[in-house]
Design a protein around this motif. Structure first.
Motif, mmCIF file in Angstrom:
data_model
loop_
_atom_site.group_PDB
_atom_site.id
_atom_site.type_symbol
_atom_site.label_atom_id
_atom_site.label_comp_id
_atom_site.label_asym_id
_atom_site.label_seq_id
_atom_site.Cartn_x
_atom_site.Cartn_y
_atom_site.Cartn_z
ATOM 1 N N UNK A 106 1.044 -1.654 0.254
ATOM 2 C CA UNK A 106 -0.113 0.394 0.008
ATOM 3 C C UNK A 106 0.977 1.261 -0.210
ATOM 4 N N UNK A 107 1.072 1.840 -0.959
ATOM 5 C CA UNK A 107 2.012 3.393 -1.150
ATOM 6 C C UNK A 107 1.327 4.275 -0.645
ATOM 7 N N UNK A 108 1.356 4.824 -0.416
ATOM 8 C CA UNK A 108 1.188 5.828 0.589
ATOM 9 C C UNK A 108 0.693 7.198 -0.771
ATOM 10 N N UNK A 109 -0.114 7.549 -0.736
ATOM 11 C CA UNK A 109 0.129 8.552 -2.256
ATOM 12 C C UNK A 109 0.606 9.914 -1.510
ATOM 13 N N UNK A 110 0.617 11.118 -2.399
ATOM 14 C CA UNK A 110 2.029 12.310 -2.116
ATOM 15 C C UNK A 110 0.187 13.840 -2.006
ATOM 16 N N UNK A 111 0.554 14.199 -1.446
ATOM 17 C CA UNK A 111 -0.536 15.134 -1.215
ATOM 18 C C UNK A 111 0.245 16.636 -0.871
ATOM 19 N N UNK A 112 0.861 17.350 -2.269
ATOM 20 C CA UNK A 112 1.339 18.710 -1.729
ATOM 21 C C UNK A 112 0.491 19.572 -1.529
ATOM 22 N N UNK A 113 1.127 20.664 -1.297
ATOM 23 C CA UNK A 113 0.223 22.016 -0.971
ATOM 24 C C UNK A 113 -0.163 22.816 -1.815
ATOM 25 N N UNK A 114 0.288 22.739 -2.996
ATOM 26 C CA UNK A 114 0.074 23.248 -4.184
ATOM 27 C C UNK A 114 -0.354 22.677 -5.363
#
Length: 253
Positions: free
Chosen positions: A43-51
């Motif tokens: 289970x790969x933790x998806x990236x949630x960028x700030x912008x």
């Protein structure tokens, strides 16, 4: 042979806070014999960028970076091949029936990238076949929810994805875009790459709130809850079909 046996690693991309999607994809894959308990499934933790940066939205940037980092991790671990799945994948009813056949065909063919699932718009001219096949594809693919990558092309893919990040949006050679768009541009600029597509598609996009392109009602807490309930009981699909039928009737003379 099964997917779990053939692929060195199966990555499932999921934003940690989207527990609803994690539970849904876990159930979906369990029914297909792909358990989260297997050491091959990650289970790969998806990236949630700030912008959003130069991307169309924060969601598009996050999806792009997530797929890129999966590829990087696969290269670092020296994997021969990987299967990449997004957490809103919905497998077709025929997947288990033809799973062995798909892998058997893949084992005897030269390939770099193979798409097992995609949006039906991707291949509108697909001919009907008596049995599923993998065929070369150089057109425009819509969707990156269910695909495999051969280890021998990982380096080139990673270099290409990183090059896109260095260019402005709209650049003729490709700039910041969605993962499926990146794969399209990669194939067009690298005609030697063997890109295969499964016909018919064995996986589509399950109806759920999107973090890439959320609907207006998904931005309001109360309506978001109601929308989630509606999706779970299939009302969203019914309403879409109803709307389509109304528009079709209006167009009739």
């Amino acid at each position: 042979m099964k997917f779990l046996e053939f692929f060195d690693r199966i990555y499932v991309i999921n934003l940690p806070y989207r527990v609803d999607r994690r539970k849904a994809i876990e159930k979906e894959l369990n029914q297909a014999g792909i358990s989260f308990l297997s050491e091959k499934v990650e289970l790969f933790a998806a990236i949630r960028p700030d912008s959003a940066g130069s991307f169309r939205s924060i969601g598009y940037r996050g999806a792009f970076l997530s797929h890129l980092n999966v590829l990087k991790q696969a290269r670092e671990q020296g994997l021969n091949n990987v299967l990449i799945i997004e957490d809103d994948l919905e497998l077709s009813e025929d997947f288990k029936k033809y799973e062995d056949l798909l892998i058997a065909e893949l084992m005897v063919r030269d390939w770099d990238i193979v798409h097992f699932g995609y949006g039906i718009e991707s291949i509108a001219s697909a001919r009907e076949v008596s049995l599923p096949i993998l065929q070369p594809f150089s057109g425009e693919m819509i969707g990156a929810q269910f695909y495999g990558v051969n280890g021998k092309v990982l380096g080139r893919l990673i270099d290409f994805f990183e090059a896109l990040l260095q260019r402005p949006a709209g650049h003729p050679e490709g700039g910041p875009m969605s993962p499926d768009g990146a794969y399209n541009f990669f194939r067009w600029q690298n005609p030697d790459v063997v890109r295969l597509i499964a016909v018919p598609s064995f996986g589509g996009q399950r109806s759920s709130r999107s973090d890439i392109t959320p609907s207006w009602f998904d931005r309001l807490p109360i309506l978001r809850f109601l929308a989630r309930v509606a999706r779970e009981i299939g009302l969203v699909g019914m309403l879409k079909n109803f709307s389509f039928l109304k528009q079709t009737k209006r167009r009739k003379p």
